[in-house]
Design a protein around this motif. Structure first.
Motif, PDB file in Angstrom:
ATOM      1  N   SER A  41      -2.892  14.187   0.133  1.00 36.60           N
ATOM      2  CA  SER A  41      -2.732  14.374   1.576  1.00 36.60           C
ATOM      3  C   SER A  41      -1.730  13.430   2.220  1.00 36.60           C
ATOM      4  CB  SER A  41      -4.086  14.198   2.274  1.00 36.60           C
ATOM      5  OG  SER A  41      -4.610  12.908   2.005  1.00 36.60           O
ATOM      6  N   GLY A  42      -1.130  12.526   1.436  1.00 35.75           N
ATOM      7  CA  GLY A  42      -0.187  11.616   2.069  1.00 35.75           C
ATOM      8  C   GLY A  42       0.419  10.601   1.120  1.00 35.75           C
ATOM      9  N   ASP A  43       1.403   9.883   1.649  1.00 35.91           N
ATOM     10  CA  ASP A  43       2.130   8.850   0.905  1.00 35.91           C
ATOM     11  C   ASP A  43       2.260   7.665   1.851  1.00 35.91           C
ATOM     12  OD1 ASP A  43       4.106   7.222  -0.259  1.00 35.91           O
ATOM     13  OD2 ASP A  43       5.180   8.913  -1.108  1.00 35.91           O
ATOM     14  N   TYR A  44       1.626   6.532   1.481  1.00 42.49           N
ATOM     15  CA  TYR A  44       1.483   5.431   2.422  1.00 42.49           C
ATOM     16  C   TYR A  44       2.007   4.125   1.838  1.00 42.49           C
ATOM     17  CZ  TYR A  44      -1.979   8.939   3.761  1.00 42.49           C
ATOM     18  OH  TYR A  44      -2.611  10.119   4.063  1.00 42.49           O
ATOM     19  N   PRO A  45       2.807   3.374   2.602  1.00 37.78           N
ATOM     20  CA  PRO A  45       3.287   2.081   2.120  1.00 37.78           C
ATOM     21  C   PRO A  45       2.219   1.003   2.310  1.00 37.78           C
ATOM     22  CG  PRO A  45       4.140   2.481   4.309  1.00 37.78           C
ATOM     23  CD  PRO A  45       3.357   3.718   3.927  1.00 37.78           C
ATOM     24  N   PHE A  46       2.261  -0.014   1.453  1.00 32.78           N
ATOM     25  CA  PHE A  46       1.388  -1.176   1.648  1.00 32.78           C
ATOM     26  C   PHE A  46       2.166  -2.428   1.271  1.00 32.78           C
ATOM     27  CE2 PHE A  46       0.722  -0.024  -2.788  1.00 32.78           C
ATOM     28  CZ  PHE A  46       0.555  -1.224  -3.456  1.00 32.78           C
ATOM     29  N   GLU A  47       1.631  -3.568   1.645  1.00 37.31           N
ATOM     30  CA  GLU A  47       2.300  -4.833   1.395  1.00 37.31           C
ATOM     31  C   GLU A  47       1.574  -5.622   0.315  1.00 37.31           C
ATOM     32  OE1 GLU A  47       2.674  -6.999   5.027  1.00 37.31           O
ATOM     33  OE2 GLU A  47       4.041  -5.535   5.953  1.00 37.31           O
ATOM     34  N   LEU A  48       2.353  -6.405  -0.448  1.00 34.71           N
ATOM     35  CA  LEU A  48       1.812  -7.242  -1.500  1.00 34.71           C
ATOM     36  C   LEU A  48       2.760  -8.430  -1.636  1.00 34.71           C
ATOM     37  CD1 LEU A  48      -0.630  -6.862  -3.473  1.00 34.71           C
ATOM     38  CD2 LEU A  48       0.998  -6.063  -5.170  1.00 34.71           C
ATOM     39  N   SER A  49       2.212  -9.620  -1.801  1.00 33.35           N
ATOM     40  CA  SER A  49       3.077 -10.785  -1.968  1.00 33.35           C
ATOM     41  C   SER A  49       3.895 -10.637  -3.251  1.00 33.35           C
ATOM     42  CB  SER A  49       2.247 -12.076  -2.026  1.00 33.35           C
ATOM     43  OG  SER A  49       1.546 -12.166  -3.260  1.00 33.35           O
ATOM     44  N   ALA A  50       5.050 -11.271  -3.278  1.00 31.99           N
ATOM     45  CA  ALA A  50       5.915 -11.200  -4.459  1.00 31.99           C
ATOM     46  C   ALA A  50       5.197 -11.754  -5.689  1.00 31.99           C
ATOM     47  CB  ALA A  50       7.206 -11.974  -4.196  1.00 31.99           C
ATOM     48  N   ARG A  51       4.404 -12.806  -5.501  1.00 31.38           N
ATOM     49  CA  ARG A  51       3.682 -13.407  -6.631  1.00 31.38           C
ATOM     50  C   ARG A  51       2.678 -12.426  -7.207  1.00 31.38           C
ATOM     51  NH1 ARG A  51      -1.212 -16.430  -6.835  1.00 31.38           N
ATOM     52  NH2 ARG A  51      -1.337 -16.459  -4.567  1.00 31.38           N
ATOM     53  N   HIS A  52       1.877 -11.789  -6.350  1.00 29.14           N
ATOM     54  CA  HIS A  52       0.874 -10.855  -6.839  1.00 29.14           C
ATOM     55  C   HIS A  52       1.514  -9.605  -7.431  1.00 29.14           C
ATOM     56  CE1 HIS A  52      -2.212 -12.886  -4.026  1.00 29.14           C
ATOM     57  NE2 HIS A  52      -2.425 -13.263  -5.267  1.00 29.14           N
ATOM     58  N   GLN A  53       2.580  -9.143  -6.831  1.00 31.12           N
ATOM     59  CA  GLN A  53       3.263  -7.974  -7.400  1.00 31.12           C
ATOM     60  C   GLN A  53       3.770  -8.292  -8.804  1.00 31.12           C
ATOM     61  OE1 GLN A  53       6.972  -6.718  -5.564  1.00 31.12           O
ATOM     62  NE2 GLN A  53       6.490  -4.560  -5.965  1.00 31.12           N
ATOM     63  N   ARG A  54       4.338  -9.467  -8.979  1.00 26.05           N
ATOM     64  CA  ARG A  54       4.830  -9.855 -10.307  1.00 26.05           C
ATOM     65  C   ARG A  54       3.686  -9.919 -11.316  1.00 26.05           C
ATOM     66  NH1 ARG A  54       7.139 -15.771 -12.223  1.00 26.05           N
ATOM     67  NH2 ARG A  54       7.464 -15.170 -14.406  1.00 26.05           N
ATOM     68  N   MET A  55       2.543 -10.463 -10.903  1.00 30.93           N
ATOM     69  CA  MET A  55       1.402 -10.561 -11.810  1.00 30.93           C
ATOM     70  C   MET A  55       1.001  -9.181 -12.319  1.00 30.93           C
ATOM     71  SD  MET A  55      -0.805 -13.469  -9.784  1.00 30.93           S
ATOM     72  CE  MET A  55      -2.302 -13.262 -10.757  1.00 30.93           C
ATOM     73  N   PHE A  56       0.957  -8.198 -11.420  1.00 37.72           N
ATOM     74  CA  PHE A  56       0.550  -6.851 -11.831  1.00 37.72           C
ATOM     75  C   PHE A  56       1.616  -6.188 -12.697  1.00 37.72           C
ATOM     76  CE2 PHE A  56      -2.652  -7.432  -8.630  1.00 37.72           C
ATOM     77  CZ  PHE A  56      -3.725  -6.716  -9.138  1.00 37.72           C
ATOM     78  N   LEU A  57       2.859  -6.324 -12.312  1.00 35.10           N
ATOM     79  CA  LEU A  57       3.925  -5.666 -13.068  1.00 35.10           C
ATOM     80  C   LEU A  57       4.078  -6.254 -14.462  1.00 35.10           C
ATOM     81  CD1 LEU A  57       6.662  -5.250 -10.306  1.00 35.10           C
ATOM     82  CD2 LEU A  57       5.142  -3.496 -11.238  1.00 35.10           C
ATOM     83  N   GLU A  58       3.836  -7.556 -14.611  1.00 36.55           N
ATOM     84  CA  GLU A  58       4.009  -8.215 -15.903  1.00 36.55           C
ATOM     85  C   GLU A  58       2.704  -8.376 -16.665  1.00 36.55           C
ATOM     86  OE1 GLU A  58       6.332 -11.786 -15.629  1.00 36.55           O
ATOM     87  OE2 GLU A  58       7.792 -10.885 -14.257  1.00 36.55           O
ATOM     88  N   GLY A  59       1.605  -7.873 -16.104  1.00 37.51           N
ATOM     89  CA  GLY A  59       0.323  -7.935 -16.796  1.00 37.51           C
ATOM     90  C   GLY A  59      -0.225  -9.339 -16.928  1.00 37.51           C
TER      91      GLY A  59
END
Length: 214
Positions: free
Chosen positions: A154-172
C-alpha cells in the motif's frame, strides 16, 4: 543487494501504546545465566492466560501469523526497564524488525546494538500499516536498509537511520564487531598509553598474581 541490506517478512500489528520491556519479557524469564529460551517469555501475558493456556485471539498465536518477522507497534514501544533480554527474546522469537512511531530510548540502543532493526514512522503511516497487516496476513513488509525505505503493498515510505547504525546492518556487525573495525587504532592508542603509564597495564592480572588468586 546483499541480504544485510534488506529485511522482508510477514508483519503483525501489536496494538499497544507504551508496551514496556516488562511486558515484552516478564521477570520470571530472566533467571538464567545465558540467553537460552528467552523466546518462551516473549509477550507472555498477552499470549497466554493465567492458567498458561494460549489466548487464541492474540495475533501471534493465530496460525496465519506463524513466522512473523516484523512487528508494527504503538508509540513508545519498549519503554520501561533496561533489560536487554527483551531484544534477545524478540530475536529468538524470529523478529528481525519493529516499526513504530517511537521507542523507549534504552530499548532503542539495546536493539540497534544487537541488530534488531527499529524503524520510526509517523503515526499517520503506522496506523494504516497496522490495518494492512491485520486485513491480510500475507502482506509482506520490505525494509530496504540501503535506501532507507519501507515498502508494502500500500505504500513506499522513507525513514531515518544514523550512519553508524546503517553501517552495522549493511556490514552485518553488532556493537562489538563495529568496535573491532578500529582494532589497529585501539591497539596503537593502548601501546602509547601503557608506554607513558606502565603501571596501569594488566593491573587485574598483576593483582591476582600478587594475592596468589590465579
Amino acid at each position: 543487494m546483499s541480504d544485510n541490506a534488506r529485511i522482508s517478512g510477514k508483519g503483525a500489528a501489536i496494538r499497544f501504546e507504551n508496551l514496556d520491556t516488562d511486558q515484552i519479557i516478564p521477570k520470571q524469564f530472566l533467571r538464567g545465566i545465558d540467553k537460552k529460551g528467552l523466546d518462551r517469555g516473549i509477550l507472555y501475558d498477552h499470549r497466554f492466560d493465567a492458567s498458561g493456556a494460549p489466548r487464541p485471539d492474540f495475533v501471534l498465536n493465530r496460525p496465519e501469523y506463524a513466522g512473523t518477522g516484523i512487528l508494527v507497534g504503538g508509540a513508545n514501544f519498549g519503554c520501561g526497564s533496561s533489560r536487554e533480554h527483551a531484544v534477545w527474546g524478540l530475536q529468538q522469537f524470529g523478529i528481525r524488525a519493529v516499526i513504530a512511531p517511537s521507542f523507549g530510548e534504552i530499548f532503542y540502543s539495546n536493539a540497534m546494538n544487537n541488530r534488531l532493526l527499529l524503524v520510526m514512522l509517523p503515526r499517520e503511516i503506522v496506523e494504516p500499516l497496522m490495518n494492512d497487516v491485520d486485513a491480510n496476513s500475507d502482506n509482506v513488509i520490505d525494509i530496504d536498509v540501503q535506501a532507507l525505505r519501507v515498502r508494502t503493498s500500500s505504500g513506499d515510505y522513507p525513514f531515518e537511520l544514523s550512519a553508524r547504525h546503517q553501517r552495522m546492518f549493511l556490514e552485518g556487525l553488532d556493537m562489538i564487531g563495529l568496535s573491532l573495525q578500529q582494532r589497529a587504532e585501539i591497539e596503537q592508542f593502548a601501546g602509547k598509553y601503557w608506554a607513558e603509564f606502565p603501571w596501569t597495564r594488566d593491573v587485574a592480572r598483576l593483582t591476582r598474581d600478587r594475592l596468589d588468586l590465579a
